[in-house]
Design an enzyme around this catalytic site. Structure first.
Site, PDB file in Angstrom:
ATOM      1  CE  LYS A 184      -1.884   3.066   1.777  1.00  0.00           C
ATOM      2  NZ  LYS A 184      -1.778   4.484   1.320  1.00  0.00           N
ATOM      3  CB  CYS A 293      13.060   8.537   8.026  1.00  0.00           C
ATOM      4  SG  CYS A 293      13.749   7.562   6.708  1.00  0.00           S
ATOM      5  CD  GLU A 392      10.297  12.710  11.209  1.00  0.00           C
ATOM      6  OE1 GLU A 392       9.151  12.236  11.269  1.00  0.00           O
ATOM      7  OE2 GLU A 392      11.272  12.088  10.772  1.00  0.00           O
TER       8      GLU A 392
HETATM    9  P1  NAI Z   1       1.698   8.729   7.731  1.00  0.00           P
HETATM   10  O1  NAI Z   1       2.547   7.977   8.678  1.00  0.00           O
HETATM   11  O2  NAI Z   1       0.272   8.953   8.123  1.00  0.00           O
HETATM   12  O3  NAI Z   1       1.695   7.961   6.300  1.00  0.00           O
HETATM   13  C1  NAI Z   1       2.635   6.984   5.920  1.00  0.00           C
HETATM   14  C2  NAI Z   1       1.915   5.844   5.211  1.00  0.00           C
HETATM   15  O4  NAI Z   1       0.955   5.268   6.081  1.00  0.00           O
HETATM   16  C3  NAI Z   1       1.129   6.243   3.956  1.00  0.00           C
HETATM   17  O5  NAI Z   1       1.191   5.196   2.995  1.00  0.00           O
HETATM   18  C4  NAI Z   1      -0.274   6.368   4.468  1.00  0.00           C
HETATM   19  O6  NAI Z   1      -1.247   6.168   3.457  1.00  0.00           O
HETATM   20  C5  NAI Z   1      -0.319   5.234   5.468  1.00  0.00           C
HETATM   21  N1  NAI Z   1      -1.339   5.393   6.511  1.00  0.00           N
HETATM   22  C6  NAI Z   1      -1.848   6.545   7.036  1.00  0.00           C
HETATM   23  N2  NAI Z   1      -2.768   6.271   7.979  1.00  0.00           N
HETATM   24  C7  NAI Z   1      -2.846   4.913   8.070  1.00  0.00           C
HETATM   25  C8  NAI Z   1      -3.604   4.021   8.876  1.00  0.00           C
HETATM   26  N3  NAI Z   1      -4.493   4.467   9.767  1.00  0.00           N
HETATM   27  N4  NAI Z   1      -3.412   2.697   8.726  1.00  0.00           N
HETATM   28  C9  NAI Z   1      -2.507   2.230   7.842  1.00  0.00           C
HETATM   29  N5  NAI Z   1      -1.771   3.027   7.037  1.00  0.00           N
HETATM   30  C10 NAI Z   1      -1.938   4.358   7.154  1.00  0.00           C
HETATM   31  O7  NAI Z   1       2.434  10.086   7.425  1.00  0.00           O
HETATM   32  P2  NAI Z   1       1.855  11.465   6.823  1.00  0.00           P
HETATM   33  O8  NAI Z   1       0.522  11.748   7.433  1.00  0.00           O
HETATM   34  O9  NAI Z   1       1.918  11.394   5.364  1.00  0.00           O
HETATM   35  O10 NAI Z   1       2.960  12.521   7.320  1.00  0.00           O
HETATM   36  C11 NAI Z   1       2.896  13.066   8.633  1.00  0.00           C
HETATM   37  C12 NAI Z   1       4.274  13.105   9.264  1.00  0.00           C
HETATM   38  O11 NAI Z   1       4.777  11.785   9.404  1.00  0.00           O
HETATM   39  C13 NAI Z   1       5.355  13.826   8.472  1.00  0.00           C
HETATM   40  O12 NAI Z   1       5.345  15.195   8.687  1.00  0.00           O
HETATM   41  C14 NAI Z   1       6.620  13.183   9.012  1.00  0.00           C
HETATM   42  O13 NAI Z   1       7.018  13.809  10.203  1.00  0.00           O
HETATM   43  C15 NAI Z   1       6.201  11.765   9.303  1.00  0.00           C
HETATM   44  N6  NAI Z   1       6.617  10.851   8.215  1.00  0.00           N
HETATM   45  C16 NAI Z   1       7.791  10.158   8.376  1.00  0.00           C
HETATM   46  C17 NAI Z   1       8.249   9.358   7.362  1.00  0.00           C
HETATM   47  C18 NAI Z   1       9.534   8.608   7.498  1.00  0.00           C
HETATM   48  O14 NAI Z   1      10.196   8.335   6.513  1.00  0.00           O
HETATM   49  N7  NAI Z   1       9.910   8.200   8.682  1.00  0.00           N
HETATM   50  C19 NAI Z   1       7.541   9.219   6.073  1.00  0.00           C
HETATM   51  C20 NAI Z   1       6.303   9.967   6.032  1.00  0.00           C
HETATM   52  C21 NAI Z   1       5.886  10.751   7.067  1.00  0.00           C
END
Ligand code: NAI
Ligand code: MG
Length: 490
Positions: A184, A293, A392
């Site tokens: 996904k 990240c 972050e």
């Molecule tokens: P997110 O963690 O919500 O999204 C990441 C992935 O999880 C996406 O594929 C999203 O569709 C999926 N997702 C979202 N809600 C879900 C759920 N309830 N169940 C299963 N999958 C789900 O991150 P978002 O909202 O895009 O970004 C918010 C913050 O998260 C960013 O500002 C950043 O700080 C952090 N982030 C960190 C990342 C990393 O590489 N460690 C990557 C993306 C975001």
């Protein structure tokens, strides 16, 4: 194939080596962060689509590992991954353009990511037939052996910042270990991965070995995490979503690997080679507009060189030009409007709290006004306990602070909820080793820094940065389960 590959009437899920229309019939717009405009459509997946993908993967694996994918020898799996690596390399430019267009990253970063994907398949393809169990000395008259079996069906929830690379590291290792995968990707940036799935089918991956369901996190993502047919789940993203995903997986006792970001420090001592350090430090916070990240988002400078360090990092940062991804400048836009707002809120809070802006890059004049652009910012003398130094931000914002002793540097470095990566800049060998031992994180770079690099290097966090390791040979073990067979033969 060109940029218009995704344009026509929209893309669908890729399940069982075929394009499959969303069960809901609904689509989502894909926005180009460089101009804020929709340019493609993807399927809006729900639990019915996830279920179809899991069933396709289960068939490919087979009840006893005897499906079209499950019954391949490790060498055959490795050969298919090697072929996929070659095909990805051939299509590198096309993948790089899709990646840059959807994520907003400068084209050369898109190219680097496509090259990394090819390298992941090459690396894990080569590892497929070198993964094996052991025999264990036990009692006389007995032979005990361990077998490394694939889990079966693995789930992969991928974020939008490095779709190609994060797909490569988790799906590459999972396939090499013999699992069938359901992916996904993030709703914002999934076009490159749909294309990779098509390439995988082209080189001969059996139907159902690799399936992609697109859609929103709360719908398709939540359905994948909760699906009882998933035998292992890899998640990269925010701590809040990671917690939710792990809770859903726990309902069916599914093991999880979580990579949840960081607030990684760059610790610069007075004896450091600043000529070498400055460019690396700047790159580590502006690469992918800080949406990495492992971004080096805190700069800790030893007092005697603190001002010089700030001046040199600030000078380099103020020369940076921000603009459209395909213009291939130093920095591209952020992923979406809400992420831009989030970064701007942190910057206005810093201003309100009297934190000084030491330097800032520049958005080029002809950048489309509706793009999600943020000029990189260097903030100075940030209190170590301030939100700017603790949370972050996921944008090109570097928080600098001075320190007086090694012990203080260590306390600041370890003093956040995160622990992913750390950079140490010093010529003192004993200090390098002391800090490498005492830093609470998953990777330490000494006199270099690898934001997002290093296919061969095990990677992952401690504390709220998550658990489990991806990348390198170590990662393969997590995509297997160990079975012990004890035989009494007298
Ligand atoms: P997110 O963690 O919500 O999204 C990441 C992935 O999880 C996406 O594929 C999203 O569709 C999926 N997702 C979202 N809600 C879900 C759920 N309830 N169940 C299963 N999958 C789900 O991150 P978002 O909202 O895009 O970004 C918010 C913050 O998260 C960013 O500002 C950043 O700080 C952090 N982030 C960190 C990342 C990393 O590489 N460690 C990557 C993306 C975001
Ligand atoms: Mg979210």
């Amino acid at each position: 194939m060109d940029d218009n590959w995704a344009a026509a009437d929209g893309l669908h899920h890729f399940i069982g080596n075929r394009w499959v229309v969303a069960a809901s019939g609904q689509t989502l717009d894909v926005i180009d962060p460089s101009d804020g405009r929709p340019f493609a459509k993807i399927a809006r997946g729900n639990s019915a689509d996830v279920d179809a993908a899991v069933r396709a993967a289960q068939r490919a694996f087979g009840e006893f590992g005897d499906g079209a994918w499950g019954r391949l020898s490790a060498a055959e799996r490795g050969r298919l991954l090697a072929r996929l690596a070659a095909r990805v390399a051939e299509c590198g430019e096309e993948l790089a353009r899709l990646e840059s267009r959807t994520t907003g990253k400068p084209l050369r970063q898109g190219r680097a990511d496509a090259a990394a994907l090819a390298r992941y398949f090459e690396y894990y393809g080569g590892a497929a037939d070198k993964l094996h169990g052991a025999t264990i000395p036990y009692q006389p008259g007995m032979t005990v052996l361990t077998i490394r079996e694939p889990h079966g069906v693995t789930g992969h929830i991928i974020p939008w910042n490095y779709p190609l690379q994060i797909f490569g590291r988790s799906v590459g290792a999972a396939l090499a270990a013999g699992n069938a995968c359901v992916v996904k990707p993030a709703e914002d940036a999934c076009l490159s991965l749909l294309r990779v799935a098509e390439l995988a089918a082209e080189v001969g991956l059996p139907d159902g070995a690799l399936n992609i369901v697109t859609g929103l996190g709360a719908e398709a993502g939540a359905a994948l995490a909760a699906h009882p047919g998933i035998d292992h789940l890899s998640f990269t993203g925010s701590p809040a979503t990671g917690t939710r995903v792990a809770q859903a997986a726990a309902q069916h006792h599914c093991p999880v690997t979580l990579e949840l970001g960081g607030k990684s420090p760059q610790i610069v001592f007075a004896d450091a080679d600043l000529d070498a350090a400055v460019a690396v430090i700047v790159n580590a916070i502006v690469q992918n507009a800080g949406q990495t990240c492992s971004a080096g988002s805190r700069l800790l400078g030893e007092r005697p060189i603190y001002e010089e360090l700030l001046a040199r990092v600030g000078d380099a940062m103020s020369r940076l030009r921000v603009g459209p991804a395909l213009a291939d400048l130093d920095v591209g836009p952020l992923i979406r409007h809400s992420q831009l707002q989030r970064v701007q809120q942190y910057l206005s809070q810093a201003r309100a709290d009297g934190i000084a802006l030491a330097a800032q890059g520049r958005i080029v004049d002809d950048a489309p006004p509706a793009g999600f652009y943020q000029a990189p910012a260097l903030l100075r003398d940030v209190p170590a306990s301030h939100r700017i130094a603790q949370e972050e931000i996921f944008g090109p914002v570097l928080a600098a602070m001075p320190f007086d002793t090694e012990a203080e540097a260590l306390a600041i470095a370890n003093g956040t909820p995160y622990g992913l990566v750390a950079g140490v800049w010093t010529r003192d060998g004993a200090r390098q080793l002391r800090l490498a031992r005492k830093l609470a994180c998953g990777q330490v770079f000494v006199n270099n820094y690898g934001a997002g690099g290093g296919i061969e290097l095990p990677f992952g966090g401690v504390k709220s940065s998550g658990y489990g390791r991806e990348k390198g040979f170590e990662a393969l073990a997590a995509f297997t389960r160990l079975k012990t067979v004890a035989i009494r033969h007298g």
